[in-house]
Write an enzyme that holds these catalytic residues in place. Structure first.
Site, PDB file in Angstrom:
ATOM      1  N   SER A 227      -0.935  -6.072   4.053  1.00  0.00           N
ATOM      2  CA  SER A 227       0.181  -5.401   4.706  1.00  0.00           C
ATOM      3  C   SER A 227       0.542  -6.107   6.017  1.00  0.00           C
ATOM      4  CB  SER A 227      -0.162  -3.925   4.914  1.00  0.00           C
ATOM      5  OG  SER A 227       0.998  -3.142   5.058  1.00  0.00           O
TER       6      SER A 227
ATOM      7  N   ASP B 156       1.422  -2.210  -1.737  1.00  0.00           N
ATOM      8  CA  ASP B 156       0.571  -2.530  -0.587  1.00  0.00           C
ATOM      9  C   ASP B 156      -0.905  -2.622  -0.984  1.00  0.00           C
ATOM     10  OD1 ASP B 156      -0.908  -2.387   1.844  1.00  0.00           O
ATOM     11  OD2 ASP B 156       0.756  -1.382   2.826  1.00  0.00           O
TER      12      ASP B 156
END
Length: 303
Positions: free
Chosen positions: A42, A154
């Site tokens: 991320s 993610d």
């Protein structure tokens, strides 16, 4: 001359809180701690890629502080995600171009998660921006990314601080977790009141509520993920007052990362230096049976 120890650093996700990684990298660079491998998920993937591409931490800090982050986020009626990602992708492309993993100065590992096969995906080759885009696809906030038939989100939803990737590569592993929060006791025996109207209570909108909930989830997952993990240094940065989408105080976030890194930098410096005596013993143990070298196994010839 003895080779120095290889250092790997794992950078957690955390949205705006991930800017603290810049502060940590800044302190490491100032103290001449070389980074040989970077693993990021991320926002950790974003910072890791920017640093791997140029190694100019001061320039990265300046550019981050000059960004109008609000311009990068636009909202729309949710079908695949609450936020459009085209502006973010254009921004990443403007900074990194069509750079590939092979072009990077430091080997980089970017994680994402395939929601169809339920497996973690680790990018090590190909288009860096595409890998970042997959790694920042927070479920419900950003639309997933399609890559080679996979549907990716993610990577932090299963591996918030990606240290495992580094274990076979690095001699020293530094983990940076920007999702640390203070544990509070539960409120017991609370009364549920019907038809209550509290004008002082402001209910957050759907985006703010999602961001706050994700923050708590990530914090708990990060803590659990790091328990018993074989890492050499853990840098916990408590930024629980910062929402994942709140970039309004970027300078303070970076400084907090610097502060926490300075608390352990002397230990990192001491550990990263070659220990000639230990290295010599290790080489001897590899060349001869271990039991010969252990003091308890030595026969000194007297009683």
């Amino acid at each position: 001359m003895k080779k120095r120890k290889k250092v790997g650093i794992a950078l957690s996700g955390g949205g705006a809180r991930g800017l603290a990684h810049i502060g940590v990298l800044k302190v490491l660079q100032e103290n001449h701690i070389p980074i040989d491998y970077i693993a990021g998920t991320s926002m950790g993937a974003v910072i890791g890629a920017f640093y791997s591409a140029e190694l100019n931490i001061k320039k990265l800090e300046r550019e981050v502080l000059d960004i109008n982050w609000k311009d990068l986020f636009s909202y729309h009626f949710p079908v695949k995600g609450l936020m459009k990602s085209n502006k973010i992708e254009k921004f990443l492309r403007s900074k990194l171009g069509n750079i590939t993993f092979d072009d990077l100065t430091i080997p980089l590992f970017i994680t994402a998660f395939d929601i169809e096969s339920k497996r973690e995906i680790v990018f090590t080759k190909g288009d860096v921006v595409k890998a970042i885009r997959a790694s920042i696809s927070i479920p419900a906030l950003f639309a997933p990314v399609s890559n080679k038939g996979r549907v990716l989100v993610d990577g932090g939803i299963v591996d918030p601080v990606p240290t495992e990737i580094l274990k076979e590569k690095a001699d020293i592993i530094i983990a940076v977790n920007v999702n640390k929060r203070r544990i509070r006791e539960p409120i017991l025996n609370e009364e549920a009141v019907s038809n209550e109207r509290d004008k002082k209570t402001t209910v957050p909108n759907i985006l703010a509520c999602a961001a706050k909930s994700l923050q708590i989830f990530t914090s708990e997952l990060s803590t659990a993920d790091l328990i018993g993990d074989e890492i050499d240094f853990l840098i916990n940065v408590n930024l629980e007052d910062v929402s994942a989408l709140d970039f309004s105080d970027s300078q303070r976030i970076i400084k907090k990362g610097e502060q926490k890194a300075r608390e352990v930098i002397e230990d990192i410096k001491a550990t990263s230096k070659p220990n000639l005596f230990k290295d010599f013993l290790k080489e001897l143990e590899e060349a001869f049976p271990v039991k010969i070298l252990r003091p308890e196994n030595l026969k000194l010839g007297f009683k």
